[in-house]
Design a protein around this motif. Structure first.
Motif, PDB file in Angstrom:
ATOM      1  N   THR A 220      -2.944   2.020   5.612  1.00 42.07           N
ATOM      2  CA  THR A 220      -3.022   2.443   4.214  1.00 42.07           C
ATOM      3  C   THR A 220      -2.330   1.505   3.244  1.00 42.07           C
ATOM      4  OG1 THR A 220      -2.731   4.367   2.758  1.00 42.07           O
ATOM      5  CG2 THR A 220      -0.920   3.864   4.267  1.00 42.07           C
ATOM      6  N   ARG A 221      -1.402   0.661   3.751  1.00 39.37           N
ATOM      7  CA  ARG A 221      -0.685  -0.240   2.833  1.00 39.37           C
ATOM      8  C   ARG A 221      -0.254  -1.508   3.556  1.00 39.37           C
ATOM      9  NH1 ARG A 221       3.984   1.529  -1.390  1.00 39.37           N
ATOM     10  NH2 ARG A 221       2.060   2.074  -2.503  1.00 39.37           N
ATOM     11  N   MET A 222      -0.411  -2.636   2.869  1.00 41.06           N
ATOM     12  CA  MET A 222       0.132  -3.917   3.319  1.00 41.06           C
ATOM     13  C   MET A 222       0.942  -4.499   2.171  1.00 41.06           C
ATOM     14  SD  MET A 222      -0.883  -4.728   6.482  1.00 41.06           S
ATOM     15  CE  MET A 222      -0.746  -6.511   6.523  1.00 41.06           C
ATOM     16  N   ILE A 223       2.156  -4.935   2.481  1.00 39.99           N
ATOM     17  CA  ILE A 223       3.031  -5.536   1.483  1.00 39.99           C
ATOM     18  C   ILE A 223       3.348  -6.952   1.945  1.00 39.99           C
ATOM     19  CG2 ILE A 223       5.241  -5.391   0.278  1.00 39.99           C
ATOM     20  CD1 ILE A 223       5.256  -2.386   0.912  1.00 39.99           C
ATOM     21  N   PHE A 224       3.051  -7.917   1.073  1.00 39.13           N
ATOM     22  CA  PHE A 224       3.258  -9.314   1.411  1.00 39.13           C
ATOM     23  C   PHE A 224       3.694 -10.039   0.146  1.00 39.13           C
ATOM     24  CE2 PHE A 224       0.958 -13.549   2.259  1.00 39.13           C
ATOM     25  CZ  PHE A 224       2.119 -14.118   2.775  1.00 39.13           C
ATOM     26  N   GLY A 225       4.958 -10.464   0.123  1.00 39.30           N
ATOM     27  CA  GLY A 225       5.493 -11.100  -1.072  1.00 39.30           C
ATOM     28  C   GLY A 225       5.473 -10.131  -2.232  1.00 39.30           C
ATOM     29  N   ASP A 226       4.878 -10.539  -3.348  1.00 39.22           N
ATOM     30  CA  ASP A 226       4.784  -9.675  -4.520  1.00 39.22           C
ATOM     31  C   ASP A 226       3.527  -8.817  -4.505  1.00 39.22           C
ATOM     32  OD1 ASP A 226       7.141 -10.742  -5.588  1.00 39.22           O
ATOM     33  OD2 ASP A 226       6.070 -12.376  -6.583  1.00 39.22           O
ATOM     34  N   ASN A 227       2.735  -8.934  -3.473  1.00 35.58           N
ATOM     35  CA  ASN A 227       1.462  -8.225  -3.410  1.00 35.58           C
ATOM     36  C   ASN A 227       1.590  -6.931  -2.607  1.00 35.58           C
ATOM     37  OD1 ASN A 227      -0.210 -10.338  -4.710  1.00 35.58           O
ATOM     38  ND2 ASN A 227       0.348 -11.516  -2.897  1.00 35.58           N
ATOM     39  N   VAL A 228       1.034  -5.866  -3.166  1.00 35.03           N
ATOM     40  CA  VAL A 228       0.957  -4.580  -2.476  1.00 35.03           C
ATOM     41  C   VAL A 228      -0.499  -4.124  -2.529  1.00 35.03           C
ATOM     42  CG1 VAL A 228       1.725  -2.187  -2.394  1.00 35.03           C
ATOM     43  CG2 VAL A 228       3.305  -3.975  -3.162  1.00 35.03           C
ATOM     44  N   TRP A 229      -1.096  -3.953  -1.362  1.00 33.38           N
ATOM     45  CA  TRP A 229      -2.491  -3.522  -1.297  1.00 33.38           C
ATOM     46  C   TRP A 229      -2.556  -2.157  -0.623  1.00 33.38           C
ATOM     47  CZ3 TRP A 229      -1.939  -8.932   0.188  1.00 33.38           C
ATOM     48  CH2 TRP A 229      -2.400  -9.822  -0.796  1.00 33.38           C
ATOM     49  N   ASP A 230      -3.230  -1.211  -1.276  1.00 36.06           N
ATOM     50  CA  ASP A 230      -3.329   0.157  -0.783  1.00 36.06           C
ATOM     51  C   ASP A 230      -4.777   0.550  -0.538  1.00 36.06           C
ATOM     52  OD1 ASP A 230      -0.543   0.975  -0.845  1.00 36.06           O
ATOM     53  OD2 ASP A 230      -0.703   0.944  -3.028  1.00 36.06           O
ATOM     54  N   ALA A 231      -4.998   1.312   0.522  1.00 36.33           N
ATOM     55  CA  ALA A 231      -6.317   1.878   0.826  1.00 36.33           C
ATOM     56  C   ALA A 231      -6.126   3.366   1.113  1.00 36.33           C
ATOM     57  CB  ALA A 231      -6.952   1.184   2.026  1.00 36.33           C
ATOM     58  N   PRO A 232      -6.726   4.239   0.327  1.00 29.39           N
ATOM     59  CA  PRO A 232      -6.533   5.682   0.534  1.00 29.39           C
ATOM     60  C   PRO A 232      -7.148   6.156   1.842  1.00 29.39           C
ATOM     61  CG  PRO A 232      -8.283   5.293  -1.050  1.00 29.39           C
ATOM     62  CD  PRO A 232      -7.662   3.956  -0.769  1.00 29.39           C
ATOM     63  N   LEU A 233      -6.711   7.321   2.274  1.00 30.47           N
ATOM     64  CA  LEU A 233      -7.249   7.919   3.497  1.00 30.47           C
ATOM     65  C   LEU A 233      -8.764   8.091   3.346  1.00 30.47           C
ATOM     66  CD1 LEU A 233      -5.913   9.071   6.130  1.00 30.47           C
ATOM     67  CD2 LEU A 233      -6.162  11.338   5.093  1.00 30.47           C
ATOM     68  N   PRO A 234      -9.546   7.564   4.288  1.00 23.41           N
ATOM     69  CA  PRO A 234     -11.015   7.646   4.163  1.00 23.41           C
ATOM     70  C   PRO A 234     -11.514   9.074   4.342  1.00 23.41           C
ATOM     71  CG  PRO A 234     -10.408   6.726   6.278  1.00 23.41           C
ATOM     72  CD  PRO A 234      -9.137   6.848   5.501  1.00 23.41           C
ATOM     73  N   GLY A 235     -12.754   9.286   3.898  1.00 23.71           N
ATOM     74  CA  GLY A 235     -13.306  10.622   3.858  1.00 23.71           C
ATOM     75  C   GLY A 235     -13.349  11.345   5.184  1.00 23.71           C
ATOM     76  N   ASP A 236     -13.657  10.620   6.279  1.00 25.56           N
ATOM     77  CA  ASP A 236     -13.772  11.298   7.573  1.00 25.56           C
ATOM     78  C   ASP A 236     -12.435  11.857   8.051  1.00 25.56           C
ATOM     79  OD1 ASP A 236     -12.787   8.695   8.048  1.00 25.56           O
ATOM     80  OD2 ASP A 236     -13.646   8.622  10.059  1.00 25.56           O
ATOM     81  N   LEU A 237     -11.335  11.283   7.577  1.00 26.33           N
ATOM     82  CA  LEU A 237     -10.009  11.796   7.922  1.00 26.33           C
ATOM     83  C   LEU A 237      -9.511  12.781   6.874  1.00 26.33           C
ATOM     84  CD1 LEU A 237      -8.219   8.558   9.224  1.00 26.33           C
ATOM     85  CD2 LEU A 237      -9.836  10.084  10.392  1.00 26.33           C
ATOM     86  N   ALA A 238      -9.759  12.466   5.607  1.00 25.76           N
ATOM     87  CA  ALA A 238      -9.269  13.314   4.524  1.00 25.76           C
ATOM     88  C   ALA A 238      -9.866  14.721   4.587  1.00 25.76           C
ATOM     89  CB  ALA A 238      -9.574  12.668   3.174  1.00 25.76           C
ATOM     90  N   VAL A 239     -11.114  14.827   5.053  1.00 25.59           N
ATOM     91  CA  VAL A 239     -11.769  16.134   5.075  1.00 25.59           C
ATOM     92  C   VAL A 239     -11.026  17.115   5.980  1.00 25.59           C
ATOM     93  CG1 VAL A 239     -13.345  15.589   6.993  1.00 25.59           C
ATOM     94  CG2 VAL A 239     -14.023  17.264   5.239  1.00 25.59           C
ATOM     95  N   LEU A 240     -10.333  16.631   6.987  1.00 28.35           N
ATOM     96  CA  LEU A 240      -9.585  17.520   7.885  1.00 28.35           C
ATOM     97  C   LEU A 240      -8.345  18.096   7.220  1.00 28.35           C
ATOM     98  CD1 LEU A 240      -9.750  15.660  11.335  1.00 28.35           C
ATOM     99  CD2 LEU A 240     -11.071  17.653  10.591  1.00 28.35           C
ATOM    100  N   THR A 241      -7.837  17.413   6.194  1.00 30.67           N
ATOM    101  CA  THR A 241      -6.586  17.843   5.570  1.00 30.67           C
ATOM    102  C   THR A 241      -6.801  18.718   4.348  1.00 30.67           C
ATOM    103  OG1 THR A 241      -6.432  15.901   4.108  1.00 30.67           O
ATOM    104  CG2 THR A 241      -5.526  15.677   6.321  1.00 30.67           C
ATOM    105  N   ARG A 242      -8.055  19.047   4.039  1.00 24.48           N
ATOM    106  CA  ARG A 242      -8.338  19.864   2.848  1.00 24.48           C
ATOM    107  C   ARG A 242      -8.355  21.343   3.187  1.00 24.48           C
ATOM    108  NH1 ARG A 242     -13.241  15.857   1.302  1.00 24.48           N
ATOM    109  NH2 ARG A 242     -11.982  14.159   0.453  1.00 24.48           N
TER     110      ARG A 242
END
Length: 242
Positions: A220-242
């Motif tokens: 969900t997250r990679m931090i490298f130097g000053d860069n922070v890249w985020d990817a939210p939980l995808p739909g196939d996983l998120a649907v289980l948590t609703r």
């Protein structure tokens, strides 16, 4: 952000590109004539860079079933810088995982070595790993984000931060704690599930036992130097948590 047929672009700098790889997409070709891979898509996307002396170097490799952030260097110098950062553990990674059960802790750090099972005992699956004193050092931090239930069976959403980079590290450590990752055909509920999947494909019986046709692990997250890249939980996983 721009969308490609195979992945979603999260961000770009002069030296790096970050993409959100979906589950099921191989990072590199495994054989001639095989399915389209992340590498194929990147080669199409970065055609100009390649034509003008650049290169494509995938910095962090996710296995086929794992989704999430992948960082790509666009030059040899950028790849070298990122490689050194990874060796020095200056590149931070965070994953989200759905696991069977409710941990009785909120946060825990597990520091147990990991080796290939076949090195210390018989194993019918060559890739299978296990915790073992003779293995390589492996450290993972886990934190409980939420607790849920499905058909009266408890499961939890965890954040996992691997402080080392061993094969299958998060999956093996989670299973060793007694909270295997949902959908994990190798470590969740017996390696026979993996062999059945190889022989029969995804079946109703496997679905009833494992819930998902892929292990529920997402970078969900990679931090490298000053860069922070985020990817939210995808739909196939998120649907289980609703």
């Amino acid at each position: 952000m721009q969308n490609q047929a195979d992945f979603h672009i999260l961000g770009e700098t002069a030296d790096y590109l970050a993409v959100d790889k979906p589950a099921g997409l191989l990072v590199h070709p495994s054989k001639p004539g095989g399915p389209r891979t992340l590498w194929d898509g990147l080669r199409d996307l970065l055609g100009y860079e390649l034509a003008t002396g650049g290169q494509i170097s995938i910095i962090n490799r996710l296995d086929r079933e794992t989704s999430g952030v992948v960082i790509v260097a666009k030059s040899a110098e950028a790849a070298r810088t990122a490689g050194i950062a990874m060796q020095r553990r200056e590149m931070k990674k965070r994953y989200l995982a759905l696991v069977f059960g409710w941990p009785d802790w909120e946060e825990i750090t597990i520091d147990t070595p990991i080796c290939r099972r076949g090195e210390v005992e018989d194993s019918i699956v060559w890739l299978e790993r296990m915790v073992h004193p003779s293995g390589q050092p492996a450290v993972t931090r886990f934190r409980v984000l939420d607790r849920h239930s499905r058909n009266d069976e408890p499961f939890a959403l965890l954040e996992a931060e691997p402080l080392t980079g061993r094969t299958h590290q998060i999956r093996v450590h989670a299973a060793s704690l007694g909270f295997p990752i949902v959908g994990d055909k190798l470590y969740a509920r017996g390696r026979d599930k993996y062999l059945r999947f190889i022989d029969e494909g995804w079946t109703e019986a496997l679905a009833a036992d494992l819930w998902l046709p892929r292990h529920a692990l997402h970078c969900t997250r990679m931090i490298f130097g000053d860069n922070v890249w985020d990817a939210p939980l995808p739909g196939d996983l998120a649907v289980l948590t609703r």
